[in-house]
Every structure is written in C-alpha cells, then in structure tokens.
Design a protein around this motif. Structure first.
Motif, mmCIF file in Angstrom:
data_model
loop_
_atom_site.group_PDB
_atom_site.id
_atom_site.type_symbol
_atom_site.label_atom_id
_atom_site.label_comp_id
_atom_site.label_asym_id
_atom_site.label_seq_id
_atom_site.Cartn_x
_atom_site.Cartn_y
_atom_site.Cartn_z
ATOM 1 N N GLY A 95 -39.481 3.294 -47.675
ATOM 2 C CA GLY A 95 -39.366 3.717 -46.286
ATOM 3 C C GLY A 95 -40.671 3.591 -45.537
ATOM 4 N N VAL A 96 -41.781 4.027 -46.168
ATOM 5 C CA VAL A 96 -43.082 3.953 -45.507
ATOM 6 C C VAL A 96 -43.586 2.519 -45.455
ATOM 7 N N PHE A 97 -43.462 1.782 -46.556
ATOM 8 C CA PHE A 97 -43.958 0.410 -46.603
ATOM 9 C C PHE A 97 -43.183 -0.502 -45.660
ATOM 10 N N LEU A 98 -41.867 -0.569 -45.818
ATOM 11 C CA LEU A 98 -41.074 -1.605 -45.157
ATOM 12 C C LEU A 98 -40.466 -1.140 -43.837
ATOM 13 N N LYS A 99 -40.043 0.109 -43.745
ATOM 14 C CA LYS A 99 -39.349 0.570 -42.547
ATOM 15 C C LYS A 99 -40.246 1.313 -41.570
ATOM 16 N N GLY A 100 -41.421 1.733 -42.019
ATOM 17 C CA GLY A 100 -42.280 2.517 -41.142
ATOM 18 C C GLY A 100 -41.733 3.904 -40.879
ATOM 19 N N SER A 101 -40.999 4.460 -41.839
ATOM 20 C CA SER A 101 -40.381 5.775 -41.647
ATOM 21 C C SER A 101 -41.433 6.869 -41.596
#
Length: 390
Positions: free
Chosen positions: A352-358
């Motif tokens: 989520g943090v790496f790819l989606k920017g969550s």
C-alpha cells in the motif's frame, strides 16, 4: 534508564564480538534483497516455440512471422509432424508447440474457419497459461485483420459492380463496435518484481528481529551469562527491553537500506510516506520481537532456536501471509488462519505504501491490528521469560 542503557550497550558490544552475527545482520539482508529481487520474476517473455507447419503456404508463413515478431516467442525449430513434437517438450527444448494443419491457407482463402492447435508444457503452470494467452491473442488479432481485409474487399467489389450497372452505391450497414480501453493502476507494466521486492523487506525483518534474537537469548543460557545477569539489580523489564532494543534498531536500519536499494536498483516506487512506513514497521517489529522472545522460552539450544524460528514460525507465516501466494486461492481454513499472522497485515502495508501511496487513513485497520497483537505477543513472551529467570 541508566541500567537499561548499560544492557543495550552490552548487547551491541556482544554483537560486535560475534563474527557470525554481524554478517547475518548486515550482509544477509542485502544478499536476500539482490538474490530475490532478480530471481523472483514471473514475467514470461521469449517462450521457446516449436513449429509444426503442415501447410507451407503463404498464410502459414505469415502466421509464423507474427509469432516471431511479437517478442513473446522464440522459435527454436520445426518438425514435420505433431508426433515428433513431444520429445521437444519432454527434454524442455520447447515450451509451446504451434501446429498448423494442412489446408490452413486454402480454408482461409475460401472464407472457412481453419483450426490450429497449440500445445504447452504444463509442468510450469504459470508459463503455460501465459504462453497460451499470448498465442491466442496473436491468432485472434490475425483473424480480425483478415476479416477486416475481406470485408473491405467485398465492399469495394459491390461498389464497382454498382457503378458498372449505373445504380446507386449502397453503403454497408454500420456495425456496432465495443472498444475496450484498459488501464492498469499502480503497476502499469505489470512487473512482478514490484510485487515481490517489498515482500523481501518483511522476510528480512523476520530474520533479523525474530530468529536472531531468539538465538542470542538462548546463547546466553548456554554459556551461563543469563543466570549471572539475573542476580544483578536489573529488573526483568530492563533486561528484556535491553536485549530486544538493539535488534529493533538494526531492523529499522535494514528497512531504510532496503527501501533505498529497492528504488535505486529495482526501480520500485515509494509513493507513500517514508516516515509512515518506518512507524508501521516499528509496529510490525513489536510482533516479531515478541515471537522471537517467545521462541527463546521454548527451546534450550541455539540449534533448537533456529529450527523453531524457521520451521514453526517463519516458513508457515511466509506461505500463509499472502506475500508470495494469494490468500484468496487458499482453502477456507487457511484463509481464516491467516488472520492471526502479523505478516499478512504488514504485507498489505508494504504494498500500500510502496505502490499505492496509501496513508494512515487507509491502513489504520492493519496498524491497529499490528499494535494490539504486538503488545499481546510481547506481554505473553515476557511473562514466560520471567518465569524462566525465576
């Protein structure tokens, strides 16, 4: 706090004196990242293709040229009959076989629908499915091109005939078309490396903060220093926190190093907040440190600690967490069991943090779960550790 600092300093000095521990803490994570980052790649290209052309016509040669020019296949050879293709599959010389029967070109020119056969080696299921998908797409695209050419030819013939007869040219009826405009979010090129490299971080942290702390604690049991420390004025919480803090610090350092290498070496984007990732990683470390301390209370030797941490904790957690295999494809019982695995939630956080920017507004359920389970594991393991000291 001064006593706690002395325990932490003692642990760092002990790690520096252990020549085997330093490579495991620093070199090991880097080797895992580079090896798994390059090896864990499910992108299928240059599929070995064997050709069985029983037609030898212009149409068959055009089809072969499309396969060759697609970039998905590499033609390894050709045999005259389909019976001679099986040895190529058995020996691994070819993974896909394209069989063009006799009369293929004649059927195309006559407007009939010819049949082609595509064989695939199913021992590698992923490559077989992807290879068949590539072949089907190339064949369907060629069929669509031929149909459009035939329709244009018939339209021109009808127009020429109408002009010769002096009648109005009839326009062909409009044919409704459904056009698909695909768009892939977060990983537009579908690179499997973007999926697996963040998972390496979770596996490295489990190695550093779960297996190695359990071995370090058991090592002091074996050499007798743990009993000597237990008779000092140190309180149990100071001893436990002092022994686990160095590994937590090393785990956070490994996190920063892997994040940088993932971006520079493998091109994996970090679209979210790095500080948020560090905070959520700390919550994950509460779980791994608690599990490592729990493992140390279950065994008596370093060898037992390593076996317990790897085969009882790490391997099942990796398999059932969704880091490698989709949880949705598992039996219902294993899907339910995966809710008790901390790595499941940390894997969601990483991607989520790496790819989606969550942000935390999206990842708060996983963060809350890791915080609660981390406190529970540390409390339970600390209670068992105090009993062992007593």
């Amino acid at each position: 706090m001064w006593a706690l600092w002395q325990v932490i300093l003692k642990e760092f000095l002990q790690l520096r004196q252990d020549r085997k521990m330093i490579p495991a803490l620093i070199v090991g994570p880097l080797v895992q990242l580079i090896a798994l980052g390059y090896a864990a790649n499910l992108d299928v290209t240059q599929v070995p293709l064997l050709l069985v052309d029983g037609d030898h016509s212009v149409a068959s040669r055009e089809l072969v040229q499309r396969f060759d020019a697609s970039g998905y296949f590499e033609i390894k050879g050709s045999v005259p009959t389909a019976e001679q293709a099986e040895p190529w599959l058995v020996e691994g010389l070819a993974q896909v076989v394209l069989i063009i029967p006799e009369g293929y070109g004649t059927d195309l020119n006559a407007g009939r629908s010819p049949r082609l056969q595509v064989l695939a080696d199913g021992t590698d299921a992923n490559s077989a499915v992807v290879g068949l998908g590539y072949a089907s797409r190339i064949i369907s695209e060629m069929g669509g091109d031929l149909q459009r050419v035939r329709l244009d030819t018939e339209t021109r013939r009808s127009a020429d005939t109408a002009r010769r007869l002096g009648v109005p040219v009839a326009r062909p009826p409009a044919i409704g078309r459904i056009e698909v405009m695909p768009r892939i979010f977060y990983n537009p090129d579908l690179k499997t490396r973007w999926f697996y490299v963040p998972a390496v971080l979770a596996m490295v942290l489990m190695l550093v903060t779960m297996m190695l702390p359990s071995m370090a604690v058991v090592r002091e049991k074996e050499i007798g220093t743990l009993e000597q420390i237990s008779v000092t004025p140190l309180r149990p919480w100071q001893l436990i926190l002092g022994k686990l803090t160095p590994f937590a610090i090393i785990g956070m350092i490994d996190t920063a190093v892997i994040v940088v290498l993932a971006q520079l070496v493998f091109g994996v984007p970090l679209r979210g907040s790095f500080l948020l990732l560090l905070f959520l990683t700390f919550l994950f470390l509460l779980n791994t440190l608690g599990l490592g301390l729990f493992a140390s209370t279950m065994v008596a030797t370093q060898q037992q600690a390593m076996m317990f941490a790897v085969f009882v904790l790490m391997v099942p957690m990796i398999y059932l967490s969704g880091l490698i295999f989709p949880i949705e494809n598992m039996p219902t019982l294993f899907q339910i069991g995966s809710y008790g695995i901390p790595v499941r939630y940390y894997g969601i956080i990483l991607r989520g943090v790496f790819l989606k920017g969550s942000g935390l507004d999206v990842l708060w359920p996983e963060a809350l779960t890791l915080a609660l389970t981390g406190v529970a594991w540390l409390t339970f393991a600390s209670a068992r550790f105090r009993k062992r000291l007593d």
